[in-house]
Design an enzyme around this catalytic site. Sequence first.
Site, PDB file in Angstrom:
ATOM      1  N   ARG A1010       0.848  -1.195   0.000  1.00  0.00           N
ATOM      2  CA  ARG A1010       0.000   0.000   0.000  1.00  0.00           C
ATOM      3  C   ARG A1010       0.881   1.241   0.000  1.00  0.00           C
ATOM      4  O   ARG A1010       1.839   1.337   0.763  1.00  0.00           O
ATOM      5  CB  ARG A1010      -0.908  -0.005   1.224  1.00  0.00           C
ATOM      6  CG  ARG A1010      -1.932   1.120   1.263  1.00  0.00           C
ATOM      7  CD  ARG A1010      -2.730   1.037   2.555  1.00  0.00           C
ATOM      8  NE  ARG A1010      -3.492  -0.199   2.623  1.00  0.00           N
ATOM      9  CZ  ARG A1010      -3.880  -0.766   3.764  1.00  0.00           C
ATOM     10  NH1 ARG A1010      -3.545  -0.219   4.921  1.00  0.00           N
ATOM     11  NH2 ARG A1010      -4.583  -1.883   3.746  1.00  0.00           N
ATOM     12  N   ARG A1079      -1.390   6.637   9.588  1.00  0.00           N
ATOM     13  CA  ARG A1079      -1.374   6.129   8.215  1.00  0.00           C
ATOM     14  C   ARG A1079      -1.653   7.243   7.215  1.00  0.00           C
ATOM     15  O   ARG A1079      -1.596   8.423   7.554  1.00  0.00           O
ATOM     16  CB  ARG A1079      -2.372   4.984   8.090  1.00  0.00           C
ATOM     17  CG  ARG A1079      -2.044   3.808   9.032  1.00  0.00           C
ATOM     18  CD  ARG A1079      -2.929   2.616   8.784  1.00  0.00           C
ATOM     19  NE  ARG A1079      -2.584   1.478   9.631  1.00  0.00           N
ATOM     20  CZ  ARG A1079      -3.138   0.289   9.524  1.00  0.00           C
ATOM     21  NH1 ARG A1079      -4.069   0.058   8.605  1.00  0.00           N
ATOM     22  NH2 ARG A1079      -2.771  -0.706  10.319  1.00  0.00           N
ATOM     23  N   LYS A1149      -3.372   1.139  15.099  1.00  0.00           N
ATOM     24  CA  LYS A1149      -3.328   2.020  13.941  1.00  0.00           C
ATOM     25  C   LYS A1149      -4.010   3.349  14.244  1.00  0.00           C
ATOM     26  O   LYS A1149      -4.881   3.438  15.121  1.00  0.00           O
ATOM     27  CB  LYS A1149      -3.982   1.343  12.749  1.00  0.00           C
ATOM     28  CG  LYS A1149      -5.408   0.882  12.984  1.00  0.00           C
ATOM     29  CD  LYS A1149      -5.885   0.025  11.835  1.00  0.00           C
ATOM     30  CE  LYS A1149      -7.231  -0.627  12.133  1.00  0.00           C
ATOM     31  NZ  LYS A1149      -7.633  -1.579  11.077  1.00  0.00           N
ATOM     32  N   LYS A1151      -5.637   6.918  12.224  1.00  0.00           N
ATOM     33  CA  LYS A1151      -6.071   7.410  10.923  1.00  0.00           C
ATOM     34  C   LYS A1151      -6.586   8.840  11.030  1.00  0.00           C
ATOM     35  O   LYS A1151      -7.324   9.172  11.966  1.00  0.00           O
ATOM     36  CB  LYS A1151      -7.170   6.508  10.352  1.00  0.00           C
ATOM     37  CG  LYS A1151      -6.729   5.073  10.130  1.00  0.00           C
ATOM     38  CD  LYS A1151      -7.870   4.197   9.602  1.00  0.00           C
ATOM     39  CE  LYS A1151      -7.405   2.770   9.360  1.00  0.00           C
ATOM     40  NZ  LYS A1151      -8.504   1.913   8.845  1.00  0.00           N
ATOM     41  N   CYS A1370     -14.816  -3.796   0.513  1.00  0.00           N
ATOM     42  CA  CYS A1370     -13.407  -4.067   0.774  1.00  0.00           C
ATOM     43  C   CYS A1370     -12.933  -5.207  -0.113  1.00  0.00           C
ATOM     44  O   CYS A1370     -13.710  -5.820  -0.830  1.00  0.00           O
ATOM     45  CB  CYS A1370     -13.207  -4.414   2.240  1.00  0.00           C
ATOM     46  SG  CYS A1370     -13.906  -6.020   2.697  1.00  0.00           S
ATOM     47  N   CYS A1376      -7.349 -11.309   1.512  1.00  0.00           N
ATOM     48  CA  CYS A1376      -7.379 -10.858   2.898  1.00  0.00           C
ATOM     49  C   CYS A1376      -7.507 -12.049   3.836  1.00  0.00           C
ATOM     50  O   CYS A1376      -8.465 -12.826   3.749  1.00  0.00           O
ATOM     51  CB  CYS A1376      -8.538  -9.887   3.114  1.00  0.00           C
ATOM     52  SG  CYS A1376      -8.651  -9.319   4.832  1.00  0.00           S
ATOM     53  N   CYS A1415     -15.445  -8.932   6.689  1.00  0.00           N
ATOM     54  CA  CYS A1415     -15.290  -9.178   8.119  1.00  0.00           C
ATOM     55  C   CYS A1415     -15.698  -7.907   8.851  1.00  0.00           C
ATOM     56  O   CYS A1415     -15.941  -6.871   8.225  1.00  0.00           O
ATOM     57  CB  CYS A1415     -13.850  -9.574   8.452  1.00  0.00           C
ATOM     58  SG  CYS A1415     -12.700  -8.174   8.453  1.00  0.00           S
ATOM     59  N   CYS A1419     -13.075  -2.025   6.883  1.00  0.00           N
ATOM     60  CA  CYS A1419     -12.246  -1.281   5.934  1.00  0.00           C
ATOM     61  C   CYS A1419     -13.064  -0.419   4.972  1.00  0.00           C
ATOM     62  O   CYS A1419     -12.610   0.631   4.540  1.00  0.00           O
ATOM     63  CB  CYS A1419     -11.367  -2.251   5.139  1.00  0.00           C
ATOM     64  SG  CYS A1419     -10.087  -3.035   6.136  1.00  0.00           S
TER      65      CYS A1419
END
Length: 1514
Positions: A1010, A1079, A1149, A1151, A1370, A1376, A1415, A1419
């Site tokens: 990414r 990110r 993470k 964002k 996603c 994934c 899931c 995302c």
Amino acid sequence: MAANALKTPEEAVARVAYLSSDVVVSVQQSLSGASAYSTKLAELASSKTTGALSQTPEIQTVRQNADPLLSVYQPARSGKIVSVTTTSNTLISSIPHLYKLINYPVVIHVSMQPNEYPDYSEITSIRQTGVILLQSESTQEAQDMAVAAHGLALKSGKAVVHFFAASRQTEVAVEDAALLERVLDRAAAHGINDSTVDSENLYADDGVQAKTTVLGNVTPAAPLSGVATPIGAASSTGSSAPSTVGDSTQASSVTSISSVDVPVSAREVTSEDVFKYVNHIFAEIKAVTGREYNVFEYTGPAHAEHALFVFGSTTQLFRDVLKNAGSGEYDKVGVVSARLYRPWFGTQLPAAIPKSVTKIAVLEQIHRQTTRWGPLFLDLLTCLRTGPSVVGAPSVVAHKLGYINEETATQAFRGVVQNLRSATPVQNLSVGLENGPVATEAKPEQPGVESAYMKILDQLFGKRLHVANSLDRENAGISATVAASPEFGYGSLLARQEKRQALIAKAEKLTKSSDFALLTAELLSRWLLVAQDESKSADAADELIAQLEKDASASAKALLEEKNLLRKESSWLIGSDAWAYDLGNSGVHHVVASGKNVNMLIIDSTPYSQRAAEDAARRKKDIGLYAMNFGNAYVASVAVYSSYTQVLHAMMEADKFDGPSVVLAYLPYNKEDDSALTVMQETKKAVDIGYWPLYRYDPFGEEKGGENFVLESERIKKELKDFLARENHLTQLVKKNPAFAANLDASYGKEVRQQQKRNAKDAFAKLLDGLSGPPLTVLFASDGGSAENLSKKLARRGKARGLKTLVMSMEDYPIEDLSSEENLVLITATAGQGELPMNGRAFWDAIKDANDLDLSNVNFSVFGLGDSHYWPRKQDKIYYNKPAKDLHKRLADIGAKTLIDLGLGDDQDPDGYQTAYGPWESQLWKALGVDNVEGLPDEPAPITNEDIKAASNFLRGTIVEGLADQSTGALSASDCQLTKFHGTYMQDDRDIRDERKAQGLEPAYSFMIRCRLPGGVATSKQWIQMDDISDAFGNHTMKLTTRQTFQFHGVVKNNLRNSMRAINKALMTTIAACGDVNRNVMCSSLPAQSAFHDQVQACAKIISDHLIPNTTAYHEIWLQDENDKKVQVAGDAIVDHEPLYGPTYLPRKFKITIAVPPHNDTDVYAHDIGLIAIKGDDGNLAGFNVLIGGGMGVTHNNKKTYPRTGSHIGFATPAQIAQVCEKIMLVQRDHGDRKDRKHARLKYTVDDLGVEVYKQKVEELLGWKLAEQRPFHFDSNIDTFGWLKDENGMNHFTFFIENGRIEDTPEFQMKTGLRAIAQVHKGEFRLTGNQHLILSNVADADLPAMKDLMAKYKLDNYNYTGLRLSSSACVAFPTCGLAMAESERYLPVLISKVEGVLEEQGLRHDSIVMRMTGCPNGCARPWLAEIAFVGKAFGAYNMYLGGGYHGQRLNKLYRSSIKEEEILSIVRPMFKRYALEREEGERFGDFCIRVGIIKPTTEGKTFHDDVADVEDDE
């Protein structure tokens, strides 16, 4: 008639075939549509109806054009009793098989076609093959003869073809069970089951002979066919009932030999035996049912002078005419038919008809008679005009039997009788209509996805393309089956090539004449000069045709009649894998051997998962290998759903090759209506494992400066390897790719896998030899890792207590050792719809039906991991911990003894599964006698992500060493946690994971990369560079993510460094695109406000740069020059010190996103920090409202986890904003939960501390207070498609990129088109947070050319429903590792299935935000959608409703674990209701709340409250 009545002959026959067989081969025109038999067969199979001879017969479905009788060999040779249900269309092509199957007790049930007017030439064509032929006409007869056919096959050991006309359909009751009991010889059936034939030969018979037992020294009688004496006397009563030939009751029975020494021998079954058997069976039918059947059946008076011998579907019609005739009209006329057509017992015929008959009319229902006399006419002539019966024998008159129905039967009957009564009857008189009702011939059905290859041919060759055997081409008088054959196409192509040569010769003559009115000889000459050039001839032809159309001369008109031949055509034959079963008969051999310039595209449709590897008879010949061995043919093996680019190369090379070309194209499908997703998954398995290698072979490649053989997939089959070795190309390939050699020698058989299991267990057993305690084997089935980790922990604890412990997955355990275990523990998770995880299913399959396992000495216990809230509906409660319950019950049922009771761990308990596990483990140690062991060592604490980060030396770990390890395509687990910080995740292809494991191979590891692209802005040059990277190192696609950046998939480990370098060379980076750091910073794309966007974008870049990690590990690992030295993208190297992050970075993470009102296209409420840009009175950026605590990640049914929308804490100026973001991040760094990663996101820290406390801590670090938030307004969170002009006069176009996937398909060359645009575009590209793409800053002067380019590649189309335009998904499967269900590949399919309702209700253009994820990690930010589907298990989703259209409100659970059928049943009426009841301007999410469908979610902590799909605790 009873409810279970049988309505058609096919239903009656299908039922008898099912009950009388071990295997039923059901032949269907297509696999997607039912045949006349298959519905009944499926009904019987689904109800698990028990057969008369076997427990549950197996149904094998085979396509009609796939050489269906090949499926008979393997089960027949294995001792199975086989039947086939088919139509007469398959008989001619099956003749070679019939010769080989005559001595197997196979029954082939044949429905004559066409239904209204069958063609019996199909039967006469097989009369010499040696099979027994029985016929019937009505539903009742078909049922009885089906029973007779199976009884006769068992008794004689011979193949029987039962053919019947389906035109007379009357309901009948199911067959009499007593009849089956009396007719089906069980002893013979057991004998067949006990005999097998060791043969794989398809080109000669197996040497099998049908035999019968003989008592004493008996010489077999001469065969009855044609000349044998009758066994019984004929009845000659005046009744209309059929007379009897051969009374089976007169046959002598075998005397008991219990006390007599009589020699027993065996001899071949003769026609006399068949005659005896069939009469015995007919007698049994009469005894049970009262219905009488005979070899020959006569109806009429005993003193008849004339008789009609009917061979067709109208026998009963003629009998009815006779029966209903007035007195005296037909007093001396009878009707005869043959119930048993082969063997032909001609000598029995005189006994079946009155001796007074002087003339017999033979009526044969044969559509196209190719000889003067029909087959039945010759049969009768032979038996009546030869031998002792010739004296006084009746004369025989031939008639052609046309179409007759109830209205015309009397007239037809009268015509035949009149002809017989004349002194000189007319031979071959036609009776009835020559042509029956127009029957639509069933063409071989093509799958919906098959058009992919045709579209590529159209794209490449356009008007030049000529498919000689196209299914849609008109071929007068030629059946579709013949017209689709290679022989027909080859002949037509040769004729067409000759025709073109004649046209060229004609043109050459015309250049020397003055026959044209306007056309000049010079123009015609120009065409002649390039007539053999593929591309130039096309342009010259267009010019020539334009002039010819203006010329009114006769010569011009003559040339125009052949205008399609003016272009140098690309000539193709399109074939199927049916051609591969017999290369000689199919015509493939003739095309390749001819050396002619003909291209063949052969589409193979056999799915890898159903490749019939165990059935040698069904193995197709390798056409590619066959053609390569000729040495004169171009050969390519391609798969459009694996490599679109390779297909293009192969087809272009085939077209240019001067000689025969064979392009083998893979298109696996189970049914013709299979989805593209299913086809792609099957393709990937086949290519990856080497079943379908991708290659191109040009025998003259080296002479052209290239290579003869180019391999474009990793693996090839052994046969191809051998060919390459012979051709001396293998050595060259191995030199170029050393890893290739190992791959060639990899074995793919299940035997290898079994041996691996054995070796692994034996090696571990040796390690245990030194221990003295009792043995304990722990087997696990795990999908998320919990069951595996728990099993390994249990094994460690057992070892510490002195037990000989062995731990492995259930699929790795050799099942043959199960009986020898002493103490066995099984620990399993719960997957899917109450299923075992994938690595436990093989174990379960092995024990669930096993009847030969003796577990009387095995002690066992089972512990299951489940979630009692996973299935909220009462009817689904059975799925809770179902695998553990099933294993426990099955082991107990087959004799194992319970150590301790079944343990069931529940995620809903206070400590999750540990609540139940702790007591269960204590009981286990007690039961094993090791509960009071002293001095047990302390268990080491599990290694956490925090430990990995702390020990990583600022994100280095052992990544460099892992990259250098060529023994695996993977990195270590700890390094995989660290590579996320570098912008890459390790993944594997889950479509082929199980298949590779079954083959003993490691998963197909690859990496996702990414980019870090603040604000999602890229130059045209960068776009081209990204496109290059995806082709050179990835899977030839790019993903535009919901984080507004580029993502690449399918990058193998060896290409990781090169990919990273290429990205950095494009002045991008990947550092901190993932991991526990800040990110990619997102920013509204804002195409209509470019000046303002520039200011906001600049802030996004400042924030991104300010919060980027400082470690130099990224440069050391990925960016090196030729001297292996570090290379810095900008500036000098910096020391490893992380002033913002510290050595352990953030807890999770982080964002950040920026939205510009009125568009919330980046979902500002869904991020850790959300910034809302505020425009000042002067039109410039005044600053940002600041939100904290947004986040999407959730764990299913864990109410401690929830999504959250951001909370406002104030306002900051552009100069302050980077510092504000930093301090918010630092408070999270210091106060976030580092012990529980599921509770580590900023949203939980904000809720734990409280918004005001968190804000206070931020302001303390800043040293000043945030200003009050400023007013703003959002209209939507979707993109605006099409052209927009900004305030500077520049143009912007927003492309619709469904789910962000940039790729080429046969239908849409998106990737190629966008690259073509980037090559001329002077502006930039902007990636949107909704996975779409904006072409920015197009000047007015460039607009026309840009629009033309977009139209050329269909990139200007955004005419989709508002629902589709507002959707997002996603990646999910196949890459994934967290996905539980499909998402990107499935959402478009689901939308297509509901769009019809939107159209009907006038909602086509209404924007409804629908999102899907595989899931609950979120995302695609599903929790903010108006309607969302979140994967729960494969094919099952939780459905959420009520999200805010502006992205401001969370949705709520509406239904749990629903599949497509239920989704559609909910969504369709709900959209209808919305259309009828909504208020003006009301959005769908708001509507759902207003009318009470769902309750609103007011904040994240109430997300799980008041859900519509409430838990039922009963």
